[in-house]
Design an enzyme around this catalytic site. Structure first.
Site, PDB file in Angstrom:
ATOM      1  N   ILE A   1       0.831  -1.203   0.000  1.00 45.25           N
ATOM      2  CA  ILE A   1       0.000   0.000   0.000  1.00 45.25           C
ATOM      3  C   ILE A   1       0.873   1.263   0.000  1.00 45.25           C
ATOM      4  O   ILE A   1       0.560   2.251  -0.664  1.00 45.25           O
ATOM      5  CB  ILE A   1      -0.940  -0.022   1.233  1.00 45.25           C
ATOM      6  CG1 ILE A   1      -1.933  -1.192   1.115  1.00 45.25           C
ATOM      7  CG2 ILE A   1      -1.685   1.297   1.381  1.00 45.25           C
ATOM      8  CD1 ILE A   1      -2.691  -1.513   2.406  1.00 45.25           C
TER       9      ILE A   1
ATOM     10  N   ASP B   1      13.879   2.690  10.647  1.00 41.79           N
ATOM     11  CA  ASP B   1      12.863   1.987  11.435  1.00 41.79           C
ATOM     12  C   ASP B   1      11.987   3.055  12.088  1.00 41.79           C
ATOM     13  O   ASP B   1      12.503   3.885  12.853  1.00 41.79           O
ATOM     14  CB  ASP B   1      13.566   1.130  12.499  1.00 41.79           C
ATOM     15  CG  ASP B   1      12.608   0.382  13.405  1.00 41.79           C
ATOM     16  OD1 ASP B   1      11.401   0.703  13.417  1.00 41.79           O
ATOM     17  OD2 ASP B   1      13.082  -0.524  14.121  1.00 41.79           O
ATOM     18  N   VAL B   2      10.681   3.029  11.820  1.00 39.74           N
ATOM     19  CA  VAL B   2       9.818   4.100  12.344  1.00 39.74           C
ATOM     20  C   VAL B   2       9.751   4.111  13.877  1.00 39.74           C
ATOM     21  O   VAL B   2       9.309   5.099  14.462  1.00 39.74           O
ATOM     22  CB  VAL B   2       8.373   4.018  11.782  1.00 39.74           C
ATOM     23  CG1 VAL B   2       8.342   4.339  10.303  1.00 39.74           C
ATOM     24  CG2 VAL B   2       7.713   2.687  12.100  1.00 39.74           C
TER      25      VAL B   2
ATOM     26  N   SER C   1      -6.873  -0.153  10.354  1.00 42.46           N
ATOM     27  CA  SER C   1      -7.314  -1.462   9.838  1.00 42.46           C
ATOM     28  C   SER C   1      -8.745  -1.689  10.269  1.00 42.46           C
ATOM     29  O   SER C   1      -9.195  -1.117  11.272  1.00 42.46           O
ATOM     30  CB  SER C   1      -6.435  -2.585  10.416  1.00 42.46           C
ATOM     31  OG  SER C   1      -6.989  -3.859  10.119  1.00 42.46           O
TER      32      SER C   1
ATOM     33  N   TYR D   1      -2.225  -6.963  17.215  1.00 39.77           N
ATOM     34  CA  TYR D   1      -2.374  -6.156  15.991  1.00 39.77           C
ATOM     35  C   TYR D   1      -3.590  -5.234  16.081  1.00 39.77           C
ATOM     36  O   TYR D   1      -3.503  -4.029  15.846  1.00 39.77           O
ATOM     37  CB  TYR D   1      -2.489  -7.097  14.788  1.00 39.77           C
ATOM     38  CG  TYR D   1      -2.650  -6.388  13.467  1.00 39.77           C
ATOM     39  CD1 TYR D   1      -1.575  -5.738  12.865  1.00 39.77           C
ATOM     40  CD2 TYR D   1      -3.888  -6.359  12.809  1.00 39.77           C
ATOM     41  CE1 TYR D   1      -1.726  -5.090  11.651  1.00 39.77           C
ATOM     42  CE2 TYR D   1      -4.042  -5.714  11.598  1.00 39.77           C
ATOM     43  CZ  TYR D   1      -2.953  -5.082  11.015  1.00 39.77           C
ATOM     44  OH  TYR D   1      -3.097  -4.426   9.813  1.00 39.77           O
TER      45      TYR D   1
ATOM     46  N   VAL E   1      -6.362  -6.471   1.851  1.00 47.15           N
ATOM     47  CA  VAL E   1      -5.782  -6.001   0.591  1.00 47.15           C
ATOM     48  C   VAL E   1      -4.745  -7.024   0.168  1.00 47.15           C
ATOM     49  O   VAL E   1      -3.990  -7.540   1.009  1.00 47.15           O
ATOM     50  CB  VAL E   1      -5.100  -4.620   0.779  1.00 47.15           C
ATOM     51  CG1 VAL E   1      -4.581  -4.096  -0.553  1.00 47.15           C
ATOM     52  CG2 VAL E   1      -6.062  -3.624   1.407  1.00 47.15           C
TER      53      VAL E   1
ATOM     54  N   THR F   1      -1.686  -7.913  -0.464  1.00 54.48           N
ATOM     55  CA  THR F   1      -0.291  -7.476  -0.374  1.00 54.48           C
ATOM     56  C   THR F   1       0.542  -8.594   0.260  1.00 54.48           C
ATOM     57  O   THR F   1       0.011  -9.608   0.698  1.00 54.48           O
ATOM     58  CB  THR F   1      -0.149  -6.217   0.510  1.00 54.48           C
ATOM     59  OG1 THR F   1      -0.490  -6.575   1.853  1.00 54.48           O
ATOM     60  CG2 THR F   1      -1.031  -5.088   0.048  1.00 54.48           C
TER      61      THR F   1
HETATM   62  N1  LIG Z   1      -2.824  -5.860   3.533  1.00 54.86           N
HETATM   63  C1  LIG Z   1      -3.892  -5.829   4.295  1.00 54.86           C
HETATM   64  O1  LIG Z   1      -4.793  -6.685   4.160  1.00 54.86           O
HETATM   65  C2  LIG Z   1      -4.054  -4.758   5.329  1.00 54.86           C
HETATM   66  C3  LIG Z   1      -5.287  -4.659   5.975  1.00 54.86           C
HETATM   67  C4  LIG Z   1      -5.466  -3.694   6.962  1.00 54.86           C
HETATM   68  C5  LIG Z   1      -4.429  -2.810   7.260  1.00 54.86           C
HETATM   69  N2  LIG Z   1      -3.226  -2.922   6.613  1.00 54.86           N
HETATM   70  C6  LIG Z   1      -2.177  -1.973   6.985  1.00 54.86           C
HETATM   71  O2  LIG Z   1      -1.691  -1.311   5.833  1.00 54.86           O
HETATM   72  C7  LIG Z   1      -0.317  -0.938   6.017  1.00 54.86           C
HETATM   73  C8  LIG Z   1       0.504  -1.437   4.846  1.00 54.86           C
HETATM   74  O3  LIG Z   1       0.342  -2.826   4.764  1.00 54.86           O
HETATM   75  P1  LIG Z   1       0.758  -3.714   3.517  1.00 54.86           P
HETATM   76  O4  LIG Z   1      -0.254  -4.779   3.399  1.00 54.86           O
HETATM   77  O5  LIG Z   1       1.115  -2.857   2.348  1.00 54.86           O
HETATM   78  O6  LIG Z   1       2.057  -4.392   4.164  1.00 54.86           O
HETATM   79  P2  LIG Z   1       3.468  -4.869   3.569  1.00 54.86           P
HETATM   80  O7  LIG Z   1       4.010  -5.787   4.600  1.00 54.86           O
HETATM   81  O8  LIG Z   1       3.330  -5.331   2.167  1.00 54.86           O
HETATM   82  O9  LIG Z   1       4.269  -3.487   3.573  1.00 54.86           O
HETATM   83  C9  LIG Z   1       4.621  -2.876   4.774  1.00 54.86           C
HETATM   84  C10 LIG Z   1       5.941  -2.165   4.596  1.00 54.86           C
HETATM   85  O10 LIG Z   1       6.299  -1.587   5.868  1.00 54.86           O
HETATM   86  C11 LIG Z   1       7.661  -1.816   6.094  1.00 54.86           C
HETATM   87  N3  LIG Z   1       7.945  -1.790   7.522  1.00 54.86           N
HETATM   88  C12 LIG Z   1       7.599  -2.730   8.446  1.00 54.86           C
HETATM   89  N4  LIG Z   1       8.073  -2.381   9.646  1.00 54.86           N
HETATM   90  C13 LIG Z   1       8.694  -1.192   9.482  1.00 54.86           C
HETATM   91  C14 LIG Z   1       9.377  -0.332  10.371  1.00 54.86           C
HETATM   92  N5  LIG Z   1       9.541  -0.628  11.671  1.00 54.86           N
HETATM   93  N6  LIG Z   1       9.890   0.831   9.882  1.00 54.86           N
HETATM   94  C15 LIG Z   1       9.768   1.134   8.584  1.00 54.86           C
HETATM   95  N7  LIG Z   1       9.140   0.345   7.692  1.00 54.86           N
HETATM   96  C16 LIG Z   1       8.613  -0.802   8.139  1.00 54.86           C
HETATM   97  C17 LIG Z   1       7.936  -3.179   5.476  1.00 54.86           C
HETATM   98  O11 LIG Z   1       9.318  -3.393   5.224  1.00 54.86           O
HETATM   99  C18 LIG Z   1       7.078  -3.119   4.213  1.00 54.86           C
HETATM  100  O12 LIG Z   1       7.797  -2.606   3.122  1.00 54.86           O
HETATM  101  C19 LIG Z   1       0.107  -1.571   7.360  1.00 54.86           C
HETATM  102  O13 LIG Z   1       0.065  -0.603   8.382  1.00 54.86           O
HETATM  103  C20 LIG Z   1      -0.950  -2.636   7.600  1.00 54.86           C
HETATM  104  O14 LIG Z   1      -1.127  -2.924   8.953  1.00 54.86           O
HETATM  105  C21 LIG Z   1      -3.020  -3.868   5.649  1.00 54.86           C
END
Ligand SMILES: NC(=O)c1ccc[n+]([C@@H]2O[C@H](COP(=O)([O-])OP(=O)(O)OC[C@H]3O[C@@H](n4cnc5c(N)ncnc54)[C@H](O)[C@@H]3O)[C@@H](O)[C@H]2O)c1
Length: 261
Positions: free
Chosen positions: A18, A62-63, A140, A153, A186, A188
């Site tokens: 995302i 790292d955030v 989420s 989570y 989503v 991903t």
């Molecule tokens: N995919 C889903 O179904 C879904 C649903 C609800 C919410 N979300 C939220 O959407 C956001 C993005 O999710 P996504 O599915 O694209 O995930 P993803 O795992 O594909 O991407 C997440 C990115 O965040 C980076 N990351 C993780 N920890 C980190 C840190 N400490 N510092 C910096 N970067 C860091 C990872 O390296 C990765 O590139 C997240 O917050 C996730 O919780 C996703």
């Protein structure tokens, strides 16, 4: 874009998923984008593939590391000189029963999903207030409904949803709007890692639009909330979930006690 100087967005967790889709959406509208991620090599190749070196900045960070985040914002200041949007997207997920959730996993999930957005906001707001701006926190559907396997989570994301409202009230005086986007499932890398086939099947059945969301659909909502078109919207969480939350509780995996369902 009306301003002569391009606007600048910082997107965390932007190496894939995302976050990367959001970065592309900003670039498509003429913004410059700082892409931040903990995975340095993945980030470098994602940014190289964008082929817009003048408009992008890769920040390995790292955030949950306050010093690293401060350094990243300093790099944005010296490279772009302004910041108009912050997308707190970086997140991590471990789906496990609460009795099998380790203390270390709990602490890490809170650090990345909740403390990270706090640290990024604190570091970014002084630069954003110069022109006003917008923050979007990615929460989420697990923030709005309780379910099995998601104690850590879901709680981290519910905390982030509340932080969104706190920040909206407080940062309005600095000209900064703060909203959230609550994705449903989503397609991903994260979803592939934590959604078992049973969870996946249940989601399809319970989502009125009957499918997972696309990264681009999330990016569109994020971009809208950061744009001037959302200039009177703050303190809101927008569910982008195919109608899942509107339909109410319906998943066996969300109601049941079984490990995978
Ligand atoms: N995919 C889903 O179904 C879904 C649903 C609800 C919410 N979300 C939220 O959407 C956001 C993005 O999710 P996504 O599915 O694209 O995930 P993803 O795992 O594909 O991407 C997440 C990115 O965040 C980076 N990351 C993780 N920890 C980190 C840190 N400490 N510092 C910096 N970067 C860091 C990872 O390296 C990765 O590139 C997240 O917050 C996730 O919780 C996703």
């Amino acid at each position: 874009m009306t301003s002569s100087q391009p606007k600048v967005a910082l997107v965390t967790g932007a190496a894939r998923g995302i976050g990367l889709a959001a970065a592309k959406r900003f670039l498509a509208d003429g913004w410059r984008v700082a892409l931040l991620d903990i995975e340095g090599a993945l980030l470098e190749s994602a940014v190289a593939a964008l082929k817009q070196p003048d408009d992008t900045l890769a920040l390995t960070c790292d955030v949950s590391d306050a010093a690293g985040v401060a350094k990243a914002v300093a790099a944005i200041t010296s490279r772009f000189g302004r910041l108009d949007a912050l997308v707190n997207n970086a997140g991590t997920a471990v789906f496990a029963p609460v009795l099998e959730t380790s203390d270390a996993d709990w602490t890490r999930i809170m650090a990345v999903n909740l403390t990270g957005p706090f640290l990024c906001t604190k570091a970014a707001a002084p630069l954003m207030r110069e022109h006003g701006g917008a923050i979007v926190n990615i929460t989420s559907i697990s923030a709005v409904r309780a379910s099995t396997l998601r104690s850590a989570y879901g709680t981290s994301k519910a905390g982030l949803a509340h932080l969104t409202k706190q920040l909206a009230v407080e940062l309005a005086s600095l000209g900064i709007r703060v909203n959230g986007v609550a994705p449903g499932p989503v397609e991903t890398a994260m979803a592939k890692a934590v959604h078992t086939p049973e969870i996946r099947a249940d989601y399809h059945d319970a989502i009125p639009l009957n499918r997972y969301g696309l990264e681009e659909e999330l990016a569109e909502a994020i971009f809208f909330l950061c744009s001037d078109r959302a200039s009177y919207i703050t303190g809101q969480i927008l569910a982008v979930d195919g109608g899942f939350d509107a339909a109410g509780i319906g998943l066996p995996t969300l109601r049941g006690q079984r490990r995978n369902g």
